[in-house]
Scaffold this active site. Structure first.
Site, PDB file in Angstrom:
ATOM      1  N   SER A 137       1.021  -1.282   0.208  1.00  0.00           N
ATOM      2  CA  SER A 137      -0.148   0.123   0.144  1.00  0.00           C
ATOM      3  C   SER A 137       0.836   1.397   0.061  1.00  0.00           C
ATOM      4  CB  SER A 137      -0.781   0.019   1.296  1.00  0.00           C
ATOM      5  OG  SER A 137      -1.622   1.210   1.402  1.00  0.00           O
ATOM      6  N   LYS A 150      -0.868  -0.794  -4.450  1.00  0.00           N
ATOM      7  CA  LYS A 150      -2.239  -0.107  -4.075  1.00  0.00           C
ATOM      8  C   LYS A 150      -1.962   1.598  -3.799  1.00  0.00           C
ATOM      9  CE  LYS A 150      -4.823   0.221   0.078  1.00  0.00           C
ATOM     10  NZ  LYS A 150      -5.700  -0.762   1.023  1.00  0.00           N
ATOM     11  N   LYS A 179      -2.721   4.956  -2.536  1.00  0.00           N
ATOM     12  CA  LYS A 179      -4.017   5.811  -1.697  1.00  0.00           C
ATOM     13  C   LYS A 179      -4.322   7.141  -2.543  1.00  0.00           C
ATOM     14  CE  LYS A 179      -4.246   3.755   1.988  1.00  0.00           C
ATOM     15  NZ  LYS A 179      -5.338   3.017   2.883  1.00  0.00           N
ATOM     16  N   ASP A 214      -7.027   3.110  -3.296  1.00  0.00           N
ATOM     17  CA  ASP A 214      -7.807   3.204  -2.017  1.00  0.00           C
ATOM     18  C   ASP A 214      -8.082   4.440  -1.589  1.00  0.00           C
ATOM     19  OD1 ASP A 214      -8.935   2.846   0.433  1.00  0.00           O
ATOM     20  OD2 ASP A 214      -7.234   1.625   1.383  1.00  0.00           O
ATOM     21  N   GLU A 249     -10.953   0.808  -3.765  1.00  0.00           N
ATOM     22  CA  GLU A 249     -11.342   0.343  -2.291  1.00  0.00           C
ATOM     23  C   GLU A 249     -12.140   1.729  -1.789  1.00  0.00           C
ATOM     24  OE1 GLU A 249      -7.927  -1.009  -0.649  1.00  0.00           O
ATOM     25  OE2 GLU A 249      -8.761  -0.896   1.485  1.00  0.00           O
ATOM     26  N   ASP A 304     -14.110  -1.605   2.381  1.00  0.00           N
ATOM     27  CA  ASP A 304     -13.300  -2.011   3.395  1.00  0.00           C
ATOM     28  C   ASP A 304     -14.107  -1.401   4.634  1.00  0.00           C
ATOM     29  OD1 ASP A 304     -11.278  -1.734   5.523  1.00  0.00           O
ATOM     30  OD2 ASP A 304     -10.093  -0.607   4.319  1.00  0.00           O
ATOM     31  N   LYS A 328     -10.546  -7.507   7.018  1.00  0.00           N
ATOM     32  CA  LYS A 328      -9.426  -7.105   7.948  1.00  0.00           C
ATOM     33  C   LYS A 328      -9.984  -7.685   9.151  1.00  0.00           C
ATOM     34  CE  LYS A 328      -7.713  -2.621   6.161  1.00  0.00           C
ATOM     35  NZ  LYS A 328      -7.910  -1.187   6.174  1.00  0.00           N
ATOM     36  N   GLY A 372      -4.404  -4.679   5.513  1.00  0.00           N
ATOM     37  CA  GLY A 372      -3.643  -4.386   6.586  1.00  0.00           C
ATOM     38  C   GLY A 372      -3.822  -3.170   7.424  1.00  0.00           C
TER      39      GLY A 372
HETATM   40  O1  SMG Z   1      -0.837  -2.546   6.581  1.00  0.00           O
HETATM   41  O2  SMG Z   1       0.154  -2.663   4.802  1.00  0.00           O
HETATM   42  C1  SMG Z   1      -0.536  -1.945   5.578  1.00  0.00           C
HETATM   43  C2  SMG Z   1      -1.222  -0.769   5.230  1.00  0.00           C
HETATM   44  C3  SMG Z   1      -2.521  -1.146   4.332  1.00  0.00           C
HETATM   45  O3  SMG Z   1      -3.502   0.883   3.320  1.00  0.00           O
HETATM   46  C4  SMG Z   1      -3.560  -0.177   4.309  1.00  0.00           C
HETATM   47  N1  SMG Z   1      -4.498   0.172   5.219  1.00  0.00           N
HETATM   48  O4  SMG Z   1      -7.596   1.417   4.371  1.00  0.00           O
HETATM   49  O5  SMG Z   1      -6.653  -0.334   3.962  1.00  0.00           O
HETATM   50  C5  SMG Z   1      -6.522   0.911   4.539  1.00  0.00           C
HETATM   51  C6  SMG Z   1      -5.341   1.184   5.595  1.00  0.00           C
HETATM   52  C7  SMG Z   1      -5.810   1.653   6.831  1.00  0.00           C
HETATM   53  C8  SMG Z   1      -4.622   2.075   7.521  1.00  0.00           C
HETATM   54  S1  SMG Z   1      -4.292   3.579   7.101  1.00  0.00           S
HETATM   55  C9  SMG Z   1      -3.330   4.368   8.394  1.00  0.00           C
HETATM   56 MG    MG Z   2      -8.694   0.634   2.943  1.00  0.00          MG
END
Ligand code: SMG
Ligand code: MG
Length: 374
Positions: free
Chosen positions: A140, A166, A168, A194, A219, A244, A268, A296
């Site tokens: 991510s 992925k 953001k 995402d 996402e 999510d 998750k 994650g």
């Molecule tokens: O754990 O590799 C990881 C991060 C994955 O992007 C990630 N998590 O919305 O999916 C999501 C985010 C939530 C945490 S953002 C601080």
């Molecule tokens: Mg997410």
């Protein structure tokens, strides 16, 4: 088993790089590990570990680190201490009268699961019904201030061999970055985005422009409670919609699937109250032909190990956010944290979650402990 004591190890781990999403920038990971001491019928005592994945701020979901520790101390721990025959399969039942707090509950269920499996000498992967011994590792990538920085950051992960990128996104940091990544790395790159709920349905025309970039999925474009709106958005774009934040239980997953709001689900365990509920969502989605993948929460080695086992279930047909420990941490708190090789991570095979917490590392990153007894 009977619960003898719980210890919450509050830790703070520096991140190797800041991680920006549509809702925050994280520079360190403040979370806690749960260490449970249990005894079985023959008087044997055993330790089990769990991890609380709440963020320090209630921005991703309502839970936050200090709140999770507080609800465990005041409400959840006493309920578990009162149980005479505690099993992983009954933790949810013991805690059912306490509304919400899935991440706090999941951390406790983890500790019970780990202890129970260690007593039996069984790996979590085997217990769950894992069908593979390695799982594809996605990464991510946080929002970068410029397109050039996005390309540089993605290039680094592509070179390392990650199986999927992925990115953001948020309004103003979306199309241009996505288009540049596609152009630079080609159509073969498994690529998804995402938004962490940063858009509304009125943004549908912009979101639809993402369709030409061949994304695996988008996402959580809309807000957590916008199930119907996600279904409407799905009618207006071809990129599969993945939920999510919106999915907090198997029941919620069933509603989302029925409404046409989720072509894909990010599972998750913390968000849904534990690994057993996570497996139920997997089973439900699989029965409906809905793809799932493991999300994650910047877990330390404990949570990542458990996630790798979950992702080895047959319905996890897309790469998860199961990057190697070094993606976020220079040093982890388990002896042999998850590593990514050629786009894959190994599913731990030892008893329980199959990782050993390094007490020395735990002390180094500790910001305090909370001792709980009956
Ligand atoms: O754990 O590799 C990881 C991060 C994955 O992007 C990630 N998590 O919305 O999916 C999501 C985010 C939530 C945490 S953002 C601080
Ligand atoms: Mg997410």
């Amino acid at each position: 088993m009977k619960l003898i004591s719980l210890r919450l190890h509050m830790v703070e781990l520096p991140l190797v790089a800041t991680f920006t999403t549509s809702f925050s920038t994280q520079t360190r990971r403040e979370c806690f590990l749960v260490e449970g001491q249990f005894s079985n019928d023959t008087g044997r005592t055993i330790t089990g570990w769990g991890e609380n994945v709440a963020l320090p701020q209630p921005f991703y979901s309502a839970e936050y680190t200090a709140g999770a520790a507080d609800v465990i101390r005041r409400w959840l721990a006493p309920a578990l201490f009162a149980a005479d025959h505690l099993t992983a399969e009954t933790v949810t039942h013991q805690l059912r009268h306490i509304v919400g707090h899935p991440m706090a509950k999941a951390a406790l269920e983890m500790a019970v699961l780990d202890a129970q499996l260690r007593l039996r000498g069984q790996s979590f992967a085997e217990y769950l019904g894992a069908v593979t011994s390695t799982v594809p590792s996605g990464v991510s990538v946080g929002i970068q201030p410029t397109v050039a920085e996005t390309l540089k950051t993605v290039a680094n992960y592509v070179e390392q061999g990650y199986a999927r990128i992925k990115l953001k996104i948020k309004p103003g940091y979306d199309l241009e970055h996505v288009a540049a990544v596609r152009k630079e790395f080609g159509n073969q790159l498994p690529f998804q985005v995402d938004a962490n709920a940063a858009y509304t349905l009125t943004n549908a025309p912009q979101l639809r422009r993402l369709d030409e970039y061949g994304l695996l999925l988008i996402e959580q474009p809309l807000s957590e409670h916008d199930l119907r709106q996600h279904a409407q958005l799905a009618q207006q774009m071809t990129t599969p919609i993945c939920l999510d934040e919106s999915v907090e239980s198997a029941q919620g997953a069933a509603d989302a699937i029925q409404l046409g709001a989720a072509a894909v689900i990010n599972i998750k365990p913390g968000r849904v109250g534990g690994y057993l509920e996570a497996r139920r969502i997997h089973d439900l989605a699989r029965a409906h032909g809905v793809a799932v993948w493991c999300g994650g929460m910047l877990e330390t080695g404990v949570g990542r190990a458990a996630n790798a086992a979950l992702a080895a279930l047959p319905g996890f047909t897309l790469p998860g956010d199961i990057s190697g420990s070094d993606r976020f941490y220079a040093e982890d708190i388990v002896a042999a944290p998850i590593r990514m090789h050629d786009g894959w991570v190994d599913v731990p095979q030892g008893p329980g979650f199959g990782v050993e917490v390094d007490r020395e590392q735990l002390r180094r990153f500790s910001t305090g402990t909370v001792e709980l007894t009956p």
